[in-house]
Motif scaffolding. Structure first.
Motif, PDB file in Angstrom:
ATOM      1  N   VAL A  40       0.832  -1.200   0.000  1.00  0.00           N
ATOM      2  CA  VAL A  40       0.000   0.000   0.000  1.00  0.00           C
ATOM      3  C   VAL A  40       0.870   1.253   0.000  1.00  0.00           C
ATOM      4  CG1 VAL A  40      -1.661   1.330   1.358  1.00  0.00           C
ATOM      5  CG2 VAL A  40      -2.009  -1.105   1.011  1.00  0.00           C
ATOM      6  N   VAL A  41       1.940   1.263   0.745  1.00  0.00           N
ATOM      7  CA  VAL A  41       2.831   2.426   0.781  1.00  0.00           C
ATOM      8  C   VAL A  41       3.466   2.653  -0.589  1.00  0.00           C
ATOM      9  CG1 VAL A  41       5.013   3.285   1.725  1.00  0.00           C
ATOM     10  CG2 VAL A  41       3.270   2.382   3.251  1.00  0.00           C
ATOM     11  N   VAL A  42       3.906   1.587  -1.245  1.00  0.00           N
ATOM     12  CA  VAL A  42       4.513   1.725  -2.571  1.00  0.00           C
ATOM     13  C   VAL A  42       3.457   2.168  -3.584  1.00  0.00           C
ATOM     14  CG1 VAL A  42       5.550   0.421  -4.476  1.00  0.00           C
ATOM     15  CG2 VAL A  42       6.406   0.132  -2.153  1.00  0.00           C
ATOM     16  N   ASN A  43       2.251   1.578  -3.505  1.00  0.00           N
ATOM     17  CA  ASN A  43       1.197   1.894  -4.462  1.00  0.00           C
ATOM     18  C   ASN A  43       0.642   3.297  -4.292  1.00  0.00           C
ATOM     19  OD1 ASN A  43      -2.082   1.689  -4.851  1.00  0.00           O
ATOM     20  ND2 ASN A  43      -0.909   0.736  -6.508  1.00  0.00           N
ATOM     21  N   CYS A  44       0.588   3.783  -3.069  1.00  0.00           N
ATOM     22  CA  CYS A  44      -0.070   5.064  -2.773  1.00  0.00           C
ATOM     23  C   CYS A  44       0.907   6.130  -2.313  1.00  0.00           C
ATOM     24  CB  CYS A  44      -1.134   4.850  -1.705  1.00  0.00           C
ATOM     25  SG  CYS A  44      -2.330   3.597  -2.129  1.00  0.00           S
ATOM     26  N   TYR A  45       2.162   6.048  -2.735  1.00  0.00           N
ATOM     27  CA  TYR A  45       3.151   7.008  -2.248  1.00  0.00           C
ATOM     28  C   TYR A  45       2.784   8.459  -2.547  1.00  0.00           C
ATOM     29  CZ  TYR A  45       5.211   7.758  -6.833  1.00  0.00           C
ATOM     30  OH  TYR A  45       5.412   8.108  -8.131  1.00  0.00           O
ATOM     31  N   LEU A  73     -16.823  13.718  -6.985  1.00  0.00           N
ATOM     32  CA  LEU A  73     -16.972  15.127  -6.614  1.00  0.00           C
ATOM     33  C   LEU A  73     -18.431  15.587  -6.621  1.00  0.00           C
ATOM     34  CD1 LEU A  73     -13.922  16.666  -8.459  1.00  0.00           C
ATOM     35  CD2 LEU A  73     -14.136  16.102  -6.052  1.00  0.00           C
ATOM     36  N   ILE A  74     -19.247  15.012  -7.499  1.00  0.00           N
ATOM     37  CA  ILE A  74     -20.641  15.442  -7.596  1.00  0.00           C
ATOM     38  C   ILE A  74     -21.524  14.757  -6.567  1.00  0.00           C
ATOM     39  CG2 ILE A  74     -22.673  15.390  -9.099  1.00  0.00           C
ATOM     40  CD1 ILE A  74     -20.763  15.754 -11.451  1.00  0.00           C
ATOM     41  N   TRP A  75     -21.252  13.474  -6.271  1.00  0.00           N
ATOM     42  CA  TRP A  75     -22.164  12.746  -5.400  1.00  0.00           C
ATOM     43  C   TRP A  75     -21.532  12.349  -4.062  1.00  0.00           C
ATOM     44  CZ3 TRP A  75     -27.091  12.128  -4.698  1.00  0.00           C
ATOM     45  CH2 TRP A  75     -27.526  11.148  -3.839  1.00  0.00           C
ATOM     46  N   SER A  76     -20.457  11.601  -4.072  1.00  0.00           N
ATOM     47  CA  SER A  76     -19.950  10.971  -2.851  1.00  0.00           C
ATOM     48  C   SER A  76     -19.470  11.971  -1.809  1.00  0.00           C
ATOM     49  CB  SER A  76     -18.820  10.006  -3.195  1.00  0.00           C
ATOM     50  OG  SER A  76     -19.289   8.991  -4.035  1.00  0.00           O
ATOM     51  N   GLY A 107       1.482  14.676  -0.608  1.00  0.00           N
ATOM     52  CA  GLY A 107       0.372  15.596  -0.373  1.00  0.00           C
ATOM     53  C   GLY A 107      -0.731  15.555  -1.405  1.00  0.00           C
ATOM     54  N   ARG A 108      -0.802  14.505  -2.210  1.00  0.00           N
ATOM     55  CA  ARG A 108      -1.881  14.378  -3.183  1.00  0.00           C
ATOM     56  C   ARG A 108      -3.105  13.793  -2.505  1.00  0.00           C
ATOM     57  NH1 ARG A 108       0.561  14.401  -8.393  1.00  0.00           N
ATOM     58  NH2 ARG A 108       2.171  15.967  -8.172  1.00  0.00           N
ATOM     59  N   SER A 109      -4.225  13.807  -3.211  1.00  0.00           N
ATOM     60  CA  SER A 109      -5.471  13.298  -2.643  1.00  0.00           C
ATOM     61  C   SER A 109      -6.277  12.598  -3.724  1.00  0.00           C
ATOM     62  CB  SER A 109      -6.285  14.445  -2.051  1.00  0.00           C
ATOM     63  OG  SER A 109      -7.526  13.973  -1.584  1.00  0.00           O
ATOM     64  N   TYR A 110      -7.043  11.597  -3.311  1.00  0.00           N
ATOM     65  CA  TYR A 110      -7.921  10.903  -4.248  1.00  0.00           C
ATOM     66  C   TYR A 110      -9.160  11.725  -4.587  1.00  0.00           C
ATOM     67  CZ  TYR A 110      -5.281   6.629  -3.498  1.00  0.00           C
ATOM     68  OH  TYR A 110      -4.286   5.708  -3.449  1.00  0.00           O
ATOM     69  N   VAL A 111      -9.608  12.549  -3.690  1.00  0.00           N
ATOM     70  CA  VAL A 111     -10.861  13.278  -3.901  1.00  0.00           C
ATOM     71  C   VAL A 111     -10.669  14.776  -4.092  1.00  0.00           C
ATOM     72  CG1 VAL A 111     -12.239  11.592  -2.667  1.00  0.00           C
ATOM     73  CG2 VAL A 111     -11.296  13.508  -1.431  1.00  0.00           C
ATOM     74  N   SER A 112      -9.453  15.230  -4.122  1.00  0.00           N
ATOM     75  CA  SER A 112      -9.194  16.646  -4.295  1.00  0.00           C
ATOM     76  C   SER A 112      -8.168  16.836  -5.407  1.00  0.00           C
ATOM     77  CB  SER A 112      -8.673  17.235  -2.980  1.00  0.00           C
ATOM     78  OG  SER A 112      -8.385  18.586  -3.125  1.00  0.00           O
ATOM     79  N   PRO A 113      -8.624  16.820  -6.678  1.00  0.00           N
ATOM     80  CA  PRO A 113      -7.659  16.945  -7.768  1.00  0.00           C
ATOM     81  C   PRO A 113      -6.961  18.294  -7.734  1.00  0.00           C
ATOM     82  CG  PRO A 113      -9.896  17.036  -8.602  1.00  0.00           C
ATOM     83  CD  PRO A 113      -9.992  16.746  -7.133  1.00  0.00           C
ATOM     84  N   ARG A 166     -15.863  14.387   9.042  1.00  0.00           N
ATOM     85  CA  ARG A 166     -16.765  15.426   8.517  1.00  0.00           C
ATOM     86  C   ARG A 166     -16.630  15.624   7.011  1.00  0.00           C
ATOM     87  NH1 ARG A 166     -19.789  17.661  12.338  1.00  0.00           N
ATOM     88  NH2 ARG A 166     -19.056  17.522  14.460  1.00  0.00           N
ATOM     89  N   GLY A 167     -16.372  14.519   6.285  1.00  0.00           N
ATOM     90  CA  GLY A 167     -16.349  14.569   4.836  1.00  0.00           C
ATOM     91  C   GLY A 167     -15.105  15.174   4.221  1.00  0.00           C
ATOM     92  N   SER A 168     -14.067  15.379   4.992  1.00  0.00           N
ATOM     93  CA  SER A 168     -12.864  16.041   4.460  1.00  0.00           C
ATOM     94  C   SER A 168     -12.121  15.123   3.488  1.00  0.00           C
ATOM     95  CB  SER A 168     -11.932  16.437   5.602  1.00  0.00           C
ATOM     96  OG  SER A 168     -11.388  15.282   6.202  1.00  0.00           O
ATOM     97  N   ALA A 169     -11.309  15.732   2.633  1.00  0.00           N
ATOM     98  CA  ALA A 169     -10.525  14.967   1.664  1.00  0.00           C
ATOM     99  C   ALA A 169      -9.548  14.028   2.372  1.00  0.00           C
ATOM    100  CB  ALA A 169      -9.770  15.910   0.734  1.00  0.00           C
ATOM    101  N   GLY A 170      -8.976  14.480   3.482  1.00  0.00           N
ATOM    102  CA  GLY A 170      -8.064  13.627   4.246  1.00  0.00           C
ATOM    103  C   GLY A 170      -8.753  12.387   4.792  1.00  0.00           C
ATOM    104  N   ALA A 171      -9.989  12.536   5.241  1.00  0.00           N
ATOM    105  CA  ALA A 171     -10.744  11.390   5.741  1.00  0.00           C
ATOM    106  C   ALA A 171     -11.033  10.401   4.613  1.00  0.00           C
ATOM    107  CB  ALA A 171     -12.041  11.854   6.391  1.00  0.00           C
ATOM    108  N   TRP A 172     -11.374  10.930   3.432  1.00  0.00           N
ATOM    109  CA  TRP A 172     -11.592  10.053   2.279  1.00  0.00           C
ATOM    110  C   TRP A 172     -10.304   9.312   1.923  1.00  0.00           C
ATOM    111  CZ3 TRP A 172     -15.784   8.293  -0.074  1.00  0.00           C
ATOM    112  CH2 TRP A 172     -16.977   8.965   0.094  1.00  0.00           C
ATOM    113  N   ASP A 173      -9.175   9.999   1.953  1.00  0.00           N
ATOM    114  CA  ASP A 173      -7.909   9.351   1.632  1.00  0.00           C
ATOM    115  C   ASP A 173      -7.576   8.254   2.630  1.00  0.00           C
ATOM    116  OD1 ASP A 173      -7.603  10.979  -0.575  1.00  0.00           O
ATOM    117  OD2 ASP A 173      -6.370  12.446   0.485  1.00  0.00           O
ATOM    118  N   ILE A 174      -7.804   8.511   3.907  1.00  0.00           N
ATOM    119  CA  ILE A 174      -7.569   7.489   4.928  1.00  0.00           C
ATOM    120  C   ILE A 174      -8.481   6.294   4.687  1.00  0.00           C
ATOM    121  CG2 ILE A 174      -7.811   6.977   7.394  1.00  0.00           C
ATOM    122  CD1 ILE A 174      -6.855   9.876   7.908  1.00  0.00           C
TER     123      ILE A 174
END
Length: 183
Positions: free
Chosen positions: A46-51, A97-100, A57-63, A150-158
């Motif tokens: 997971v660390v190698v895949n999601c470095y 971004l529109i729904w989730s 400082g990248r995010s899955y839900v915050s392009p 509370r729906g933050s991008a960091g929470a989604w990434d975790i």
């Protein structure tokens, strides 16, 4: 042609023998502790895949470059330079971004601020249900990370990192169970 036996059976160098000893120790340890070994390899995967998410400082839900939804460039405002969006490898970033992400705010506020189950989204289309076909992910135990965050991008990434880790561990345990061989 005569073969020189002193060259044919040259002893391994000290670094090669140290490497073999280390590999033997790792193999013995992983045989004694297979579940812990699976968890460590899963964490490493997971660390190698999601470095980029973990270290850069990248995010899955915050392009980082914006997301054009109607036009093929960003931003579509007069007087601004057109910047083409990055390729998102076929993922449905707009759905996130529109729904989730907005629904995670609705869920979080309903549960944490109002103390009620979020079965209805009163903020969209004069109200729409969050059960049935409108996926709210309320039954997903990992969604609680997002709700408490509370729906933050960091929470989604975790949440996504935890899901990847659990998938890797589960797959490793499945392989261990199917093959029954610890090494």
């Amino acid at each position: 042609m005569k073969l020189d036996q002193t060259k044919a059976f040259k002893p391994a160098s000290s670094s090669e023998s140290k490497g073999k000893r280390f590999a033997n120790r790792v193999s013995e340890w992983s045989t004694q502790h297979p579940i812990l070994a699976i968890m460590l390899v899963s964490l490493l995967a997971v660390v190698v895949n999601c470095y980029p998410v973990i270290f850069c400082g990248r995010s899955y839900v915050s392009p980082r470059s914006g997301l054009p939804m109607t036009y093929g460039w960003w931003p579509p405002l007069p007087g601004m330079k057109n910047v083409h969006a990055e390729w998102d490898h076929g993922s449905d970033t707009a759905a996130m971004l529109i729904w989730s992400v907005p629904i995670s705010f609705v869920e979080s506020r309903s549960l944490l601020e109002h103390g009620e189950l979020p079965l209805w989204n009163r903020y969209s289309h004069a109200g729409e249900t969050l059960i049935g076909q409108a996926i709210s992910m309320l039954g997903d135990p990992l969604q609680w990370i997002v709700i408490l965050g509370r729906g933050s991008a960091g929470a989604w990434d975790i949440k996504f990192l935890a899901a990847k880790f659990l998938f890797c561990v589960g797959f490793g345990l499945l392989i261990l169970r199917l093959f029954g061989s610890r090494p």
